[in-house]
Design a protein around this motif. Structure first.
Motif, PDB file in Angstrom:
ATOM      1  N   TYR A  51       0.830  -1.210   0.000  1.00  0.00           N
ATOM      2  CA  TYR A  51       0.000   0.000   0.000  1.00  0.00           C
ATOM      3  C   TYR A  51       0.864   1.258   0.000  1.00  0.00           C
ATOM      4  N   VAL A  52       1.923   1.244   0.788  1.00  0.00           N
ATOM      5  CA  VAL A  52       2.820   2.406   0.825  1.00  0.00           C
ATOM      6  C   VAL A  52       3.515   2.585  -0.519  1.00  0.00           C
ATOM      7  N   SER A  53       3.993   1.498  -1.104  1.00  0.00           N
ATOM      8  CA  SER A  53       4.718   1.563  -2.370  1.00  0.00           C
ATOM      9  C   SER A  53       3.834   2.013  -3.520  1.00  0.00           C
ATOM     10  N   VAL A  54       2.596   1.511  -3.562  1.00  0.00           N
ATOM     11  CA  VAL A  54       1.728   1.728  -4.717  1.00  0.00           C
ATOM     12  C   VAL A  54       0.817   2.936  -4.560  1.00  0.00           C
ATOM     13  N   LEU A  55       0.327   3.161  -3.343  1.00  0.00           N
ATOM     14  CA  LEU A  55      -0.637   4.244  -3.135  1.00  0.00           C
ATOM     15  C   LEU A  55      -0.087   5.390  -2.294  1.00  0.00           C
ATOM     16  N   GLY A  56       1.095   5.208  -1.740  1.00  0.00           N
ATOM     17  CA  GLY A  56       1.690   6.268  -0.937  1.00  0.00           C
ATOM     18  C   GLY A  56       1.080   6.412   0.437  1.00  0.00           C
ATOM     19  N   ARG A  57       0.417   5.382   0.926  1.00  0.00           N
ATOM     20  CA  ARG A  57      -0.193   5.412   2.259  1.00  0.00           C
ATOM     21  C   ARG A  57      -0.255   4.008   2.831  1.00  0.00           C
ATOM     22  N   GLU A  58      -0.423   3.908   4.149  1.00  0.00           N
ATOM     23  CA  GLU A  58      -0.563   2.613   4.791  1.00  0.00           C
ATOM     24  C   GLU A  58      -1.969   2.060   4.570  1.00  0.00           C
ATOM     25  N   ALA A  59      -2.099   0.756   4.662  1.00  0.00           N
ATOM     26  CA  ALA A  59      -3.409   0.119   4.541  1.00  0.00           C
ATOM     27  C   ALA A  59      -4.250   0.440   5.771  1.00  0.00           C
ATOM     28  N   ASN A  60      -5.565   0.669   5.550  1.00  0.00           N
ATOM     29  CA  ASN A  60      -6.440   0.855   6.714  1.00  0.00           C
ATOM     30  C   ASN A  60      -6.792  -0.518   7.292  1.00  0.00           C
ATOM     31  N   GLY A  61      -7.576  -0.520   8.366  1.00  0.00           N
ATOM     32  CA  GLY A  61      -7.870  -1.777   9.054  1.00  0.00           C
ATOM     33  C   GLY A  61      -8.522  -2.818   8.175  1.00  0.00           C
ATOM     34  N   ASN A  62      -9.522  -2.406   7.402  1.00  0.00           N
ATOM     35  CA  ASN A  62     -10.223  -3.353   6.528  1.00  0.00           C
ATOM     36  C   ASN A  62      -9.311  -3.869   5.421  1.00  0.00           C
ATOM     37  N   ARG A  81      -1.076 -13.655  -4.493  1.00  0.00           N
ATOM     38  CA  ARG A  81      -0.298 -12.413  -4.560  1.00  0.00           C
ATOM     39  C   ARG A  81      -0.824 -11.529  -5.695  1.00  0.00           C
ATOM     40  N   MET A  82      -1.037 -12.129  -6.852  1.00  0.00           N
ATOM     41  CA  MET A  82      -1.513 -11.364  -7.997  1.00  0.00           C
ATOM     42  C   MET A  82      -2.917 -10.812  -7.750  1.00  0.00           C
ATOM     43  N   GLN A  83      -3.764 -11.618  -7.095  1.00  0.00           N
ATOM     44  CA  GLN A  83      -5.118 -11.153  -6.786  1.00  0.00           C
ATOM     45  C   GLN A  83      -5.067  -9.976  -5.817  1.00  0.00           C
ATOM     46  N   PHE A  84      -4.222 -10.089  -4.809  1.00  0.00           N
ATOM     47  CA  PHE A  84      -4.063  -9.002  -3.839  1.00  0.00           C
ATOM     48  C   PHE A  84      -3.542  -7.738  -4.512  1.00  0.00           C
ATOM     49  N   LEU A  85      -2.498  -7.882  -5.336  1.00  0.00           N
ATOM     50  CA  LEU A  85      -1.920  -6.724  -6.016  1.00  0.00           C
ATOM     51  C   LEU A  85      -2.924  -6.088  -6.975  1.00  0.00           C
ATOM     52  N   GLY A  86      -3.731  -6.931  -7.620  1.00  0.00           N
ATOM     53  CA  GLY A  86      -4.761  -6.402  -8.508  1.00  0.00           C
ATOM     54  C   GLY A  86      -5.756  -5.537  -7.771  1.00  0.00           C
ATOM     55  N   SER A  87      -6.110  -5.941  -6.550  1.00  0.00           N
ATOM     56  CA  SER A  87      -7.064  -5.157  -5.773  1.00  0.00           C
ATOM     57  C   SER A  87      -6.475  -3.813  -5.359  1.00  0.00           C
ATOM     58  N   VAL A  88      -5.187  -3.795  -5.041  1.00  0.00           N
ATOM     59  CA  VAL A  88      -4.541  -2.535  -4.657  1.00  0.00           C
ATOM     60  C   VAL A  88      -4.401  -1.610  -5.862  1.00  0.00           C
ATOM     61  N   LEU A  89      -3.993  -2.173  -6.989  1.00  0.00           N
ATOM     62  CA  LEU A  89      -3.790  -1.365  -8.197  1.00  0.00           C
ATOM     63  C   LEU A  89      -5.102  -0.876  -8.806  1.00  0.00           C
ATOM     64  N   LEU A  95      -3.932   5.656  -9.816  1.00  0.00           N
ATOM     65  CA  LEU A  95      -3.488   6.463 -10.955  1.00  0.00           C
ATOM     66  C   LEU A  95      -3.139   7.898 -10.555  1.00  0.00           C
ATOM     67  N   PRO A  96      -3.931   8.549  -9.696  1.00  0.00           N
ATOM     68  CA  PRO A  96      -3.512   9.874  -9.241  1.00  0.00           C
ATOM     69  C   PRO A  96      -2.149   9.860  -8.562  1.00  0.00           C
ATOM     70  N   HIS A  97      -1.849   8.774  -7.830  1.00  0.00           N
ATOM     71  CA  HIS A  97      -0.542   8.694  -7.163  1.00  0.00           C
ATOM     72  C   HIS A  97       0.575   8.514  -8.188  1.00  0.00           C
ATOM     73  N   VAL A  98       0.314   7.761  -9.242  1.00  0.00           N
ATOM     74  CA  VAL A  98       1.308   7.604 -10.315  1.00  0.00           C
ATOM     75  C   VAL A  98       1.652   8.970 -10.902  1.00  0.00           C
ATOM     76  N   TYR A  99       0.639   9.772 -11.147  1.00  0.00           N
ATOM     77  CA  TYR A  99       0.861  11.110 -11.695  1.00  0.00           C
ATOM     78  C   TYR A  99       1.547  12.020 -10.684  1.00  0.00           C
ATOM     79  N   ARG A 249      13.043   1.552  -7.182  1.00  0.00           N
ATOM     80  CA  ARG A 249      12.060   2.044  -6.218  1.00  0.00           C
ATOM     81  C   ARG A 249      11.627   0.950  -5.255  1.00  0.00           C
ATOM     82  N   TYR A 250      11.354  -0.243  -5.766  1.00  0.00           N
ATOM     83  CA  TYR A 250      10.779  -1.303  -4.939  1.00  0.00           C
ATOM     84  C   TYR A 250      11.822  -2.225  -4.301  1.00  0.00           C
ATOM     85  N   LEU A 251      12.913  -2.500  -4.998  1.00  0.00           N
ATOM     86  CA  LEU A 251      13.913  -3.446  -4.493  1.00  0.00           C
ATOM     87  C   LEU A 251      15.239  -2.782  -4.135  1.00  0.00           C
TER      88      LEU A 251
END
Length: 289
Positions: A51-62, A81-89, A95-99, A249-251
């Motif tokens: 969540y921090v890497s992709v959205l720039g924030r920590e995951a909330n409780g849910n 893993r792919m299903q989880f990453l798909g939900s985050v992306l 997309l606003p964070h990418v920009y 960035r990630y590794l």
């Protein structure tokens, strides 16, 4: 006397062995339960780190609970893993964070108000001009500003991809002001996207092309700034640069030549930037296992 001492020593040694055997009873099929502490912490950390890497924030409780349950119940399988990453992306803020990252890196964290102010300045200048060439110049500049202002919406509607976002970010008044002069513009593009300084021939050809002189770059000919941008952002070097920037960035390392080549080829075929991210974020190296 010596024989008596030896006898006593061996007697005591035998007795200790007997006691040890009596205390250490082996129960058949008794397997100690696995310690899940490290695994649980690893999964939780992975969810939050993504969540921090992709959205720039920590995951909330849910989000943390949902990601943890999905990955934990499937023992961190690749499909989970792919299903989880798909939900985050697919999150609305992705997309606003990418920009946002692009604006910070390329445009000094430029905001929409800055773009609108410059558009108004150009518009005011046009009203004072009668020279058609000057008017055409500022009209073109305003069109670039409109395109830049439209990036977030066009990304959200999937009208443009990561490549066209990058192209708009460097083809405008603000990027030119930050990197004044043709040479600085060309060098900045190479350093931002290819992670290297252009060769002497690349620099010479790129400068000529941007200034309207026919030249060859990456085995393709052009004679305008638009041609330079088209050639540059469709090059294998640019695709490899996308992969390199994500690995760094990630590794926190550069990709191997095999990793970089594979990622570049996949992006060239699919234009799928999200998949390039998933391929890195789903690795054991990123997870830390």
């Amino acid at each position: 006397m010596k024989r008596i001492c030896c006898f006593l020593f061996y007697a005591l040694f035998a007795a200790s062995l007997l006691i040890s055997c009596e205390e250490e009873q082996i129960i058949p099929d008794n397997v100690a339960p696995p310690d899940q502490t490290i695994e649980n912490v690893t999964i939780s950390n992975y969810v939050n780190r993504v969540y921090v890497s992709v959205l720039g924030r920590e995951a909330n409780g849910n989000e943390l609970s949902a990601g943890y349950n999905l990955l934990g119940q499937n023992n961190l399988s690749n499909s989970s893993r792919m299903q989880f990453l798909g939900s985050v992306l697919s999150d609305a803020s992705y997309l606003p964070h990418v920009y946002t990252l692009a604006r910070i890196d390329l445009l000094g964290n430029l905001d929409t108000l800055d773009i609108y102010r410059q558009w108004e300045i150009d518009s005011a200048i046009i009203t004072t001009q009668s020279n058609p060439d000057i008017i055409a110049y500022f009209v073109a500049d305003m069109e670039k500003l409109d395109s830049l202002r439209q990036v977030s919406l066009d990304l959200d509607q999937h009208a443009i991809d990561i490549t066209y976002m990058h192209r708009r970010c460097v083809n405008n008044y603000f990027y030119d002001q930050i990197n004044m002069g043709t040479e600085n513009f060309v060098v900045s593009c190479f350093e931002h996207f290819l992670n290297r300084y252009p060769t002497e021939n690349e620099l010479s050809s790129s400068k000529s092309m941007v200034e309207g002189v026919s030249a060859i770059l990456f085995l393709q000919s052009g004679q305008s700034k638009g041609d330079f941008l088209s050639i540059f952002f469709s090059s294998t070097d640019y695709y490899e640069g996308l992969a390199t920037n994500l690995y760094k960035r990630y590794l926190l390392r550069n990709p191997t030549s095999i990793e970089m080549g594979s990622a570049a080829q996949a992006f060239k075929s699919t234009r799928n930037y999200e998949q390039m991210q998933k391929d890195i974020l789903s690795t054991n190296e990123y997870i830390g296992i």
